[in-house]
Design a protein around this motif. Structure first.
Motif, PDB file in Angstrom:
ATOM      1  N   ALA A  90       0.863  -1.189   0.000  1.00 56.69           N
ATOM      2  CA  ALA A  90       0.000   0.000   0.000  1.00 56.69           C
ATOM      3  C   ALA A  90       0.895   1.233   0.000  1.00 56.69           C
ATOM      4  O   ALA A  90       0.680   2.183   0.742  1.00 56.69           O
ATOM      5  CB  ALA A  90      -0.897  -0.016   1.233  1.00 56.69           C
ATOM      6  N   GLU A  91       1.927   1.172  -0.867  1.00 57.50           N
ATOM      7  CA  GLU A  91       2.974   2.196  -0.821  1.00 57.50           C
ATOM      8  C   GLU A  91       2.584   3.555  -1.397  1.00 57.50           C
ATOM      9  O   GLU A  91       3.230   4.551  -1.094  1.00 57.50           O
ATOM     10  CB  GLU A  91       4.231   1.650  -1.536  1.00 57.50           C
ATOM     11  N   SER A  92       1.526   3.582  -2.215  1.00 55.32           N
ATOM     12  CA  SER A  92       1.236   4.834  -2.938  1.00 55.32           C
ATOM     13  C   SER A  92      -0.259   5.002  -3.166  1.00 55.32           C
ATOM     14  O   SER A  92      -1.033   4.049  -3.029  1.00 55.32           O
ATOM     15  CB  SER A  92       1.944   4.789  -4.301  1.00 55.32           C
ATOM     16  N   GLY A  93      -0.636   6.216  -3.560  1.00 54.89           N
ATOM     17  CA  GLY A  93      -2.038   6.462  -3.925  1.00 54.89           C
ATOM     18  C   GLY A  93      -2.450   5.590  -5.094  1.00 54.89           C
ATOM     19  O   GLY A  93      -3.589   5.111  -5.173  1.00 54.89           O
ATOM     20  N   TRP A  94      -1.514   5.373  -6.015  1.00 54.58           N
ATOM     21  CA  TRP A  94      -1.777   4.499  -7.163  1.00 54.58           C
ATOM     22  C   TRP A  94      -2.156   3.096  -6.676  1.00 54.58           C
ATOM     23  O   TRP A  94      -3.122   2.499  -7.136  1.00 54.58           O
ATOM     24  CB  TRP A  94      -0.512   4.431  -8.048  1.00 54.58           C
ATOM     25  N   ARG A  95      -1.374   2.590  -5.732  1.00 51.37           N
ATOM     26  CA  ARG A  95      -1.593   1.206  -5.265  1.00 51.37           C
ATOM     27  C   ARG A  95      -2.941   1.093  -4.565  1.00 51.37           C
ATOM     28  O   ARG A  95      -3.655   0.101  -4.713  1.00 51.37           O
ATOM     29  CB  ARG A  95      -0.444   0.805  -4.327  1.00 51.37           C
ATOM     30  N   THR A  96      -3.281   2.102  -3.769  1.00 50.66           N
ATOM     31  CA  THR A  96      -4.566   2.088  -3.066  1.00 50.66           C
ATOM     32  C   THR A  96      -5.713   2.032  -4.077  1.00 50.66           C
ATOM     33  O   THR A  96      -6.674   1.269  -3.912  1.00 50.66           O
ATOM     34  CB  THR A  96      -4.698   3.370  -2.204  1.00 50.66           C
ATOM     35  N   THR A 135      -0.143  -8.856 -13.356  1.00 48.19           N
ATOM     36  CA  THR A 135      -0.885  -7.611 -13.515  1.00 48.19           C
ATOM     37  C   THR A 135      -0.051  -6.449 -13.001  1.00 48.19           C
ATOM     38  O   THR A 135       0.659  -6.583 -12.007  1.00 48.19           O
ATOM     39  CB  THR A 135      -2.265  -7.689 -12.817  1.00 48.19           C
ATOM     40  N   ASP A 136      -0.094  -5.342 -13.712  1.00 42.61           N
ATOM     41  CA  ASP A 136       0.653  -4.118 -13.417  1.00 42.61           C
ATOM     42  C   ASP A 136       2.146  -4.256 -13.742  1.00 42.61           C
ATOM     43  O   ASP A 136       2.657  -3.537 -14.566  1.00 42.61           O
ATOM     44  CB  ASP A 136       0.403  -3.680 -11.957  1.00 42.61           C
ATOM     45  N   ARG A 137       2.849  -5.207 -13.076  1.00 47.02           N
ATOM     46  CA  ARG A 137       4.289  -5.340 -13.288  1.00 47.02           C
ATOM     47  C   ARG A 137       4.621  -6.735 -13.816  1.00 47.02           C
ATOM     48  O   ARG A 137       3.962  -7.701 -13.434  1.00 47.02           O
ATOM     49  CB  ARG A 137       5.034  -5.142 -11.969  1.00 47.02           C
ATOM     50  N   SER A 138       5.675  -6.811 -14.600  1.00 47.49           N
ATOM     51  CA  SER A 138       6.049  -8.115 -15.158  1.00 47.49           C
ATOM     52  C   SER A 138       7.241  -8.718 -14.404  1.00 47.49           C
ATOM     53  O   SER A 138       7.786  -8.097 -13.497  1.00 47.49           O
ATOM     54  CB  SER A 138       6.394  -7.964 -16.640  1.00 47.49           C
ATOM     55  N   ALA A 172      10.039  -3.384 -11.916  1.00 48.52           N
ATOM     56  CA  ALA A 172       9.923  -3.098 -13.347  1.00 48.52           C
ATOM     57  C   ALA A 172       9.671  -1.615 -13.631  1.00 48.52           C
ATOM     58  O   ALA A 172      10.338  -1.034 -14.498  1.00 48.52           O
ATOM     59  CB  ALA A 172       8.824  -3.968 -13.955  1.00 48.52           C
ATOM     60  N   PRO A 173       8.731  -0.943 -12.921  1.00 50.14           N
ATOM     61  CA  PRO A 173       8.498   0.453 -13.262  1.00 50.14           C
ATOM     62  C   PRO A 173       9.696   1.355 -12.963  1.00 50.14           C
ATOM     63  O   PRO A 173       9.879   2.378 -13.636  1.00 50.14           O
ATOM     64  CB  PRO A 173       7.285   0.846 -12.407  1.00 50.14           C
ATOM     65  N   ALA A 174      10.512   0.998 -11.979  1.00 46.53           N
ATOM     66  CA  ALA A 174      11.705   1.800 -11.685  1.00 46.53           C
ATOM     67  C   ALA A 174      12.746   1.610 -12.790  1.00 46.53           C
ATOM     68  O   ALA A 174      13.293   2.584 -13.328  1.00 46.53           O
ATOM     69  CB  ALA A 174      12.281   1.407 -10.332  1.00 46.53           C
ATOM     70  N   ASP A 214      12.309   0.483 -15.881  1.00 43.30           N
ATOM     71  CA  ASP A 214      11.852   0.893 -17.215  1.00 43.30           C
ATOM     72  C   ASP A 214      11.654   2.403 -17.328  1.00 43.30           C
ATOM     73  O   ASP A 214      11.931   2.990 -18.369  1.00 43.30           O
ATOM     74  CB  ASP A 214      10.532   0.190 -17.566  1.00 43.30           C
ATOM     75  N   ARG A 215      11.150   3.024 -16.270  1.00 41.40           N
ATOM     76  CA  ARG A 215      10.966   4.487 -16.338  1.00 41.40           C
ATOM     77  C   ARG A 215      12.322   5.189 -16.381  1.00 41.40           C
ATOM     78  O   ARG A 215      12.466   6.232 -17.000  1.00 41.40           O
ATOM     79  CB  ARG A 215      10.121   4.974 -15.149  1.00 41.40           C
ATOM     80  N   GLN A 216      13.309   4.604 -15.715  1.00 44.35           N
ATOM     81  CA  GLN A 216      14.662   5.151 -15.783  1.00 44.35           C
ATOM     82  C   GLN A 216      15.187   5.042 -17.226  1.00 44.35           C
ATOM     83  O   GLN A 216      15.684   6.004 -17.803  1.00 44.35           O
ATOM     84  CB  GLN A 216      15.583   4.379 -14.829  1.00 44.35           C
ATOM     85  N   HIS A 261       9.643   8.954 -10.238  1.00 44.94           N
ATOM     86  CA  HIS A 261       9.001   7.805 -10.891  1.00 44.94           C
ATOM     87  C   HIS A 261       7.541   7.616 -10.477  1.00 44.94           C
ATOM     88  O   HIS A 261       6.870   6.753 -11.015  1.00 44.94           O
ATOM     89  CB  HIS A 261       9.775   6.513 -10.602  1.00 44.94           C
ATOM     90  N   ASN A 262       7.074   8.338  -9.446  1.00 42.84           N
ATOM     91  CA  ASN A 262       5.622   8.343  -9.193  1.00 42.84           C
ATOM     92  C   ASN A 262       5.206   9.643  -8.480  1.00 42.84           C
ATOM     93  O   ASN A 262       6.052  10.408  -8.017  1.00 42.84           O
ATOM     94  CB  ASN A 262       5.137   7.085  -8.451  1.00 42.84           C
ATOM     95  N   ASP A 263       3.904   9.853  -8.427  1.00 39.47           N
ATOM     96  CA  ASP A 263       3.372  11.081  -7.817  1.00 39.47           C
ATOM     97  C   ASP A 263       3.756  11.185  -6.351  1.00 39.47           C
ATOM     98  O   ASP A 263       4.112  12.260  -5.857  1.00 39.47           O
ATOM     99  CB  ASP A 263       1.837  11.094  -7.885  1.00 39.47           C
ATOM    100  N   VAL A 289       5.020  10.544 -12.499  1.00 39.48           N
ATOM    101  CA  VAL A 289       4.251   9.525 -13.224  1.00 39.48           C
ATOM    102  C   VAL A 289       3.122   9.047 -12.303  1.00 39.48           C
ATOM    103  O   VAL A 289       3.348   8.872 -11.109  1.00 39.48           O
ATOM    104  CB  VAL A 289       5.134   8.311 -13.594  1.00 39.48           C
ATOM    105  N   ASP A 290       1.959   8.825 -12.813  1.00 43.57           N
ATOM    106  CA  ASP A 290       0.777   8.215 -12.167  1.00 43.57           C
ATOM    107  C   ASP A 290      -0.503   9.003 -12.491  1.00 43.57           C
ATOM    108  O   ASP A 290      -1.437   8.452 -13.018  1.00 43.57           O
ATOM    109  CB  ASP A 290       0.862   8.101 -10.632  1.00 43.57           C
ATOM    110  N   ALA A 291      -0.563  10.269 -12.061  1.00 40.39           N
ATOM    111  CA  ALA A 291      -1.788  11.082 -12.207  1.00 40.39           C
ATOM    112  C   ALA A 291      -2.896  10.640 -11.254  1.00 40.39           C
ATOM    113  O   ALA A 291      -4.059  10.547 -11.651  1.00 40.39           O
ATOM    114  CB  ALA A 291      -2.299  11.100 -13.655  1.00 40.39           C
TER     115      ALA A 291
HETATM  116  O1  AHR Z   1       3.685  -0.462 -10.602  1.00 41.09           O
HETATM  117  C1  AHR Z   1       3.043   0.765 -10.653  1.00 41.09           C
HETATM  118  C2  AHR Z   1       3.741   1.730  -9.764  1.00 41.09           C
HETATM  119  O2  AHR Z   1       3.746   1.232  -8.451  1.00 41.09           O
HETATM  120  C3  AHR Z   1       3.078   3.092  -9.629  1.00 41.09           C
HETATM  121  O3  AHR Z   1       3.549   4.027 -10.536  1.00 41.09           O
HETATM  122  C4  AHR Z   1       3.518   3.486  -8.270  1.00 41.09           C
HETATM  123  O4  AHR Z   1       2.845   4.602  -7.750  1.00 41.09           O
HETATM  124  C5  AHR Z   1       3.316   2.228  -7.551  1.00 41.09           C
HETATM  125  O5  AHR Z   1       3.786   2.166  -6.300  1.00 41.09           O
END
Ligand code: AHR
Length: 329
Positions: free
Chosen positions: A50-56, A127-130, A180-182, A184-186, A234-236, A262-264
């Motif tokens: 539950a690390e981020s608003g995105w995850r919630t 789902t979300d990450r590979s 993966a998002p860290a 790849d976004r880098q 890498h995220n909001d 990233v996220d919005a």
């Molecule tokens: O995997 C998606 C990423 O994970 C989101 O960008 C980030 O906010 C979340 O923690």
């Protein structure tokens, strides 16, 4: 658990043999997924945390979508620890769920547990990450964003808007190390700015995708690199943490130090509309309906695409003001 009719049982056996079991070296004893009585599909879902608003928002959407689809969800929160996710997946295998879905905390180190799922004839949906594996038969499909593309969009905006400004010293707030998002976004961002020499990443460190991580890392970076005048987070959440650190240092976020995230999610969009963030690349967390649809098809033995990419956009400050009133998350 999902009780198969004769026809569905045959179809599912074929699908699991090709999709989940791949080369066919799995255990054919029939003791795996799909067992049990009743017609309800059971999905084991191992969430990152539950690390981020995105995850919630992602968790809420998956729980809502499972209920709407009549799928019984066994939900586990790994608190951003790979070992917790592996234990959850092992427990789903023991429970003989019909399908396992998960968003891997990091990219590597999954082959052993995915092989256990394969041998138990339980299909896995990423789902979300590979994951990073040489054996793509270990999962059926991957539903989620193109993170390299997200990084590229951020970099292209930087080139267009920061390119003409003279020397730009960028602080990069990275997501969880090995995720993966860290990675790849880098990569996408670095590729996009590679031919613009006045854009320079002068500091790069993980803030673990959390607001507190973003604040702490930004504080330290500003102390050791007072010449920083731009941030790529890498995220909001990390961007919002960075805003707190920038303001505490007596500088104006969005002006003295421009920020791309990233996220919005809503908080990020509000900061963008308020002029504290300069540009956001969207990463869509609303994956629930597509995930449940894929799960139903996979359990019924239907073919599914091996990769389903989420559609996403970008937001400027003006666009954020327009989009905010209707933003769901
Ligand atoms: O995997 C998606 C990423 O994970 C989101 O960008 C980030 O906010 C979340 O923690």
């Amino acid at each position: 658990m999902f009780k198969k009719t004769m026809v569905a049982a045959m179809a599912a056996a074929v699908a699991l043999g090709t999709a989940a079991c791949g080369s066919g070296d799995g255990d054919d004893s029939g003791s795996g997924g799909g067992g049990g009585g009743g017609d309800t599909i059971t999905m084991g879902f191992a969430q990152v945390g539950a690390e981020s608003g995105w995850r919630t928002a992602n968790t809420a959407d998956i729980q809502r979508a499972a209920e709407d689809a009549g799928i019984e969800l066994q939900f586990s929160d790994a608190q951003q620890k790979q070992e917790n996710q592996i234990s959850a997946i092992r427990s789903f295998i023991q429970q003989k769920v019909d399908v396992i879905a998960f968003s891997p905390v990091v990219e590597t180190g999954w082959d052993a547990v995915l092989l256990e799922a394969k041998r138990a004839n339980i299909p896995v949906i990423l789902t979300d990450r590979s994951v990073d594996t040489e054996d793509e038969s270990l999962y059926v499909t991957f539903l989620g964003s193109d993170f390299i593309e997200e990084g590229r969009k951020a970099g292209e905006w930087a080139v267009e808007n920061w390119g003409p400004l003279g020397q730009v010293n960028i602080a990069e707030l990275q997501g969880t190390t090995g995720a993966a998002p860290a990675l790849d976004r880098q990569e996408g961002f670095a590729d996009a700015i590679a031919d613009t020499p006045n854009l320079k990443i002068v500091a790069s460190q993980t803030g673990d995708f959390t607001r507190s991580g973003g604040r702490e890392v930004m504080e330290a970076m500003l102390n050791s690199n007072p010449e920083i005048n731009a941030v790529y987070a890498h995220n909001d959440d990390m961007g919002l943490g960075a805003i707190e650190a920038i303001e505490a240092a007596g500088k104006v976020p969005g002006k003295d130090i421009q920020i791309i995230t990233v996220d919005a999610v809503k908080d990020g969009m509000q900061a963008l509309a308020d002029g504290k963030i300069n540009f956001i690349v969207e990463c869509n967390p609303l994956l629930g309906d597509q995930l449940m649809e894929l799960a139903k098809k996979v359990v019924a033995g239907e073919e599914v695409e091996s990769r389903v990419v989420t559609e996403e956009t970008t937001f400027t400050q003006e666009q954020a003001k327009e989009a905010l009133p209707d933003r769901q998350y």
